[in-house]
Motif scaffolding. Structure first.
Motif, PDB file in Angstrom:
ATOM      1  N   VAL A  58       0.798  -1.209   0.031  1.00 23.28           N
ATOM      2  CA  VAL A  58      -0.029   0.040   0.063  1.00 23.28           C
ATOM      3  C   VAL A  58       0.876   1.361   0.019  1.00 23.28           C
ATOM      4  O   VAL A  58       1.310   1.671   0.973  1.00 23.28           O
ATOM      5  CB  VAL A  58      -0.835   0.066   1.393  1.00 23.28           C
ATOM      6  N   ARG A  59       1.272   1.790  -1.164  1.00 21.70           N
ATOM      7  CA  ARG A  59       2.073   2.844  -1.312  1.00 21.70           C
ATOM      8  C   ARG A  59       1.858   4.097  -0.431  1.00 21.70           C
ATOM      9  O   ARG A  59       2.569   4.720  -0.294  1.00 21.70           O
ATOM     10  CB  ARG A  59       2.353   3.076  -2.863  1.00 21.70           C
ATOM     11  N   SER A  60       0.206   4.273  -0.833  1.00 22.94           N
ATOM     12  CA  SER A  60      -0.134   5.562  -0.140  1.00 22.94           C
ATOM     13  C   SER A  60       0.181   5.623   1.461  1.00 22.94           C
ATOM     14  O   SER A  60       0.343   6.750   1.726  1.00 22.94           O
ATOM     15  CB  SER A  60      -1.507   5.808  -0.589  1.00 22.94           C
ATOM     16  N   ALA A  61      -0.010   4.399   2.078  1.00 23.58           N
ATOM     17  CA  ALA A  61       0.321   4.401   3.720  1.00 23.58           C
ATOM     18  C   ALA A  61       1.672   4.483   3.919  1.00 23.58           C
ATOM     19  O   ALA A  61       2.087   4.998   4.966  1.00 23.58           O
ATOM     20  CB  ALA A  61      -0.420   3.067   4.156  1.00 23.58           C
ATOM     21  N   PHE A  62       2.504   3.739   3.134  1.00 20.34           N
ATOM     22  CA  PHE A  62       3.981   3.975   3.347  1.00 20.34           C
ATOM     23  C   PHE A  62       4.583   5.556   3.071  1.00 20.34           C
ATOM     24  O   PHE A  62       5.280   6.059   4.018  1.00 20.34           O
ATOM     25  CB  PHE A  62       4.702   3.174   2.141  1.00 20.34           C
ATOM     26  N   ALA A  63       4.035   6.113   2.201  1.00 20.75           N
ATOM     27  CA  ALA A  63       4.211   7.523   2.080  1.00 20.75           C
ATOM     28  C   ALA A  63       3.669   8.361   3.149  1.00 20.75           C
ATOM     29  O   ALA A  63       4.090   9.263   3.626  1.00 20.75           O
ATOM     30  CB  ALA A  63       3.395   7.962   0.754  1.00 20.75           C
TER      31      ALA A  63
ATOM     32  N   GLY B 239       3.593  12.673   0.959  1.00 19.15           N
ATOM     33  CA  GLY B 239       2.190  12.740   0.599  1.00 19.15           C
ATOM     34  C   GLY B 239       1.480  11.294   0.961  1.00 19.15           C
ATOM     35  O   GLY B 239       1.905  10.854   1.849  1.00 19.15           O
ATOM     36  N   GLY B 240       0.623  10.925  -0.254  1.00 20.63           N
ATOM     37  CA  GLY B 240       0.070   9.781   0.152  1.00 20.63           C
ATOM     38  C   GLY B 240      -1.533   9.845   0.482  1.00 20.63           C
ATOM     39  O   GLY B 240      -1.839  10.846   1.396  1.00 20.63           O
ATOM     40  N   GLY B 241      -2.621   9.134   0.138  1.00 20.27           N
ATOM     41  CA  GLY B 241      -3.648   9.346   0.201  1.00 20.27           C
ATOM     42  C   GLY B 241      -4.482   8.162   0.956  1.00 20.27           C
ATOM     43  O   GLY B 241      -3.767   7.581   1.616  1.00 20.27           O
TER      44      GLY B 241
END
Length: 299
Positions: A36-41, A165-167
């Motif tokens: 989950v790239r958004s959570a990592f970000a 960032g990250g959504g």
């Protein structure tokens, strides 16, 4: 510099991940990186962009003890965070002291969560990345998932990288958007219509390589298709020989010989990764232009 954490409890497939190992697919090596790239970000942003690799944990959570002072940030699906038995906010950053006991307990949704630190995790760079692919034993902590008793060492503080960032990848009833795949035209029109008309169920057979989908009806005619293997990407939906759809994820194999009916767009792959077994998913075809615009909006 010294310091680190000692793992007191690790669920299955808790691994070290950084942004990923890109540009290696032509050599048969998937990028790996966070599911989950958004959570990592988000975890990196909580540390002001000064964050190293993460420990990615699955829905059973993670317990560890800090072996020195370090800042840590937590993000991902809904988990319950406590330090020395005191509840703390999820999706937050906090300062840990030597000996602090951190518990990340299962929450109400999501398959993956992340903890990133103000210090880099001191595992060797392999082909420019600290990401783990435990299927092939590559990178991270000896190429494997973390287990109870592992001591994960820290190195220096990462360089300032700016906010990442990250959504949100929160659950939603919205369909998961796809673009029709390279082999979509090989499927009869009725089969393609069936693919979008009825929801699939996320099965219990899921990992970092792929997520199998279940439904009373599969695609038995797909077994007649015989293809030459070629490159695949995360989000590709293969129809296996027995008609079972499988969505390829971050540790996917480099090539595939099963027909690909569609590909989950990048903007929706994080949300799909967080869907637990038993969840229903419906696919909605969109244009490539729509997919690219959604990807830009999600950054």
């Amino acid at each position: 510099m010294s310091g680190g954490i000692t793992v007191l409890r690790a669920g299955p497939l808790a691994t070290i991940q950084d942004a990923g190992r890109f540009g290696m697919l032509r050599y048969g090596i998937a990028a790996s990186g966070p599911m989950v790239r958004s959570a990592f970000a988000v975890a990196g942003t909580l540390l002001g962009g000064r964050a190293g690799a993460a420990i990615e944990f699955t829905r059973t959570g993670l317990d560890f003890r800090a072996e020195g002072e370090v800042e840590a940030a937590f993000s991902g699906g809904a988990f319950n965070l406590s330090v020395n038995g005191e509840a703390r906010d999820w999706n937050s950053a906090l300062q840990l002291a030597a000996g602090d006991l951190v518990r990340v307990a299962p929450g109400v949704w999501g398959n993956y969560g992340y903890v990133r630190f103000g210090r880099e995790i001191a595992v060797p760079l392999l082909l420019g990345s600290r990401a783990t692919n435990s299927t092939v034993g590559l990178g991270g902590f000896g190429g494997r998932a973390l287990v109870t008793g592992d001591r994960v060492p820290f190195g220096d503080a990462p360089e300032q990288g700016g906010a990442e960032g990250g959504g949100s990848a929160a659950p939603s009833d919205a369909p998961v958007r796809v673009v029709w795949g390279l082999h979509a035209d090989l499927f009869p029109g009725a089969m393609r219509q069936l693919f979008v008309d009825k929801p699939f169920e996320i099965s219990t057979r899921l990992d970092r390589m792929g997520v199998r989908l279940a439904r009373g009806e599969t695609f038995p005619q797909a077994g007649i298709l015989s293809l030459v293997s070629d490159a695949v990407v995360p989000g590709d939906i293969q129809i296996l020989g027995d008609g079972t759809p499988i969505v390829l994820m971050r540790d996917h194999q480099p090539t595939g010989g099963y027909p690909r009916i569609a590909t989950v767009i990048s903007a929706d792959l994080d949300r799909f990764a967080q869907m637990r077994p038993g969840s229903l998913v419906r696919f909605e075809p969109v244009t490539l232009t729509h997919a690219l615009a959604a990807g830009r909006a999600a950054r």
